[in-house]
Design a protein around this motif. Sequence first.
Motif, short mmCIF file in Angstrom:
data_model
loop_
_atom_site.label_atom_id
_atom_site.label_comp_id
_atom_site.label_asym_id
_atom_site.label_seq_id
_atom_site.Cartn_x
_atom_site.Cartn_y
_atom_site.Cartn_z
N ILE B 62 16.37 -13.89 4.99
CA ILE B 62 16.51 -13.43 3.78
C ILE B 62 15.22 -13.46 2.82
O ILE B 62 14.62 -12.60 2.14
N CYS B 63 14.64 -14.73 3.03
CA CYS B 63 13.11 -15.15 2.45
C CYS B 63 12.12 -14.06 2.96
O CYS B 63 11.39 -13.67 2.28
N ASP B 64 12.24 -14.00 4.09
CA ASP B 64 11.06 -13.18 4.88
C ASP B 64 11.51 -11.69 4.60
O ASP B 64 10.28 -11.14 4.37
N ARG B 65 12.39 -11.27 4.36
CA ARG B 65 12.55 -9.70 4.42
C ARG B 65 12.58 -9.35 2.84
O ARG B 65 12.47 -8.26 2.30
N LEU B 66 13.08 -10.42 2.00
CA LEU B 66 13.35 -9.88 0.60
C LEU B 66 12.73 -10.69 -0.46
O LEU B 66 12.11 -10.29 -1.37
N LEU B 67 12.97 -12.18 -0.47
CA LEU B 67 12.67 -13.00 -1.78
C LEU B 67 11.16 -13.26 -1.77
O LEU B 67 10.60 -13.52 -2.73
N ALA B 68 10.59 -13.40 -0.48
CA ALA B 68 9.11 -13.80 -0.74
C ALA B 68 8.15 -12.79 -0.29
O ALA B 68 8.21 -12.18 0.85
N ASN B 69 6.99 -12.67 -0.86
CA ASN B 69 5.88 -11.68 -0.48
C ASN B 69 4.93 -12.44 0.50
O ASN B 69 4.40 -13.37 -0.13
N PRO B 70 4.98 -12.16 1.87
CA PRO B 70 4.29 -13.12 2.83
C PRO B 70 2.81 -13.16 2.34
O PRO B 70 2.10 -14.06 2.81
N ASN B 71 2.29 -12.24 1.59
CA ASN B 71 0.97 -12.11 1.31
C ASN B 71 0.68 -13.26 0.35
O ASN B 71 -0.60 -13.65 0.61
N MET B 72 1.28 -13.11 -0.36
CA MET B 72 1.08 -14.22 -1.67
C MET B 72 1.56 -15.31 -1.79
O MET B 72 1.45 -16.38 -2.55
N GLU B 73 2.91 -15.47 -1.24
CA GLU B 73 3.91 -16.57 -1.65
C GLU B 73 4.12 -17.43 -0.34
O GLU B 73 4.27 -16.86 0.86
#
Lengths: 85, 85
Positions: B62-73
Amino acid sequence: MYLAQIHVTYKPSILDPQGVAIKDAMHRLDFDTVTDVTQGKYFEVTLSADSAADAEAEIEAICDRLLANPNMETYRYDVKELANQ
Amino acid sequence: MYLAQIHVTYKPSILDPQGVAIKDAMHRLDFDTVTDVTQGKYFEVTLSADSAADAEAEIEAICDRLLANPNMETYRYDVKELANQ
């Protein structure tokens, strides 16, 4: 120096439309096991103070006057002393 | 049932304009002892799962696909089992 970790969340009685929208998004991504989502704000505040008690008093005033809307939100915080850098 | 407490914050290398703006607001309110402020998002997600490991795997997805922007967060989470209500 002290570091305060502050959580600001809606009071239980307040509708959280953002949380509902995020839960719907999770269901659209097939995360069907999710039953509830709430979203809040998280702050890390670094400040100087003569004691942990002084730091906590300052953080409480900051939350009351700036970070949390007393009508809709509630806050909790943890304050810890930072090792001298 | 499990409760996940999720923190999503900017990666250290990313400028946090919101945090800077909040710090300036604190200084205008005479909270001069504050030296740094960062703001992030905090989520509480309730979900059913067969085990803590399954709940953690679901939360990570859920974090990887929705809650966190992997580029910045970046994100961190704690998962605990809820007593049967």
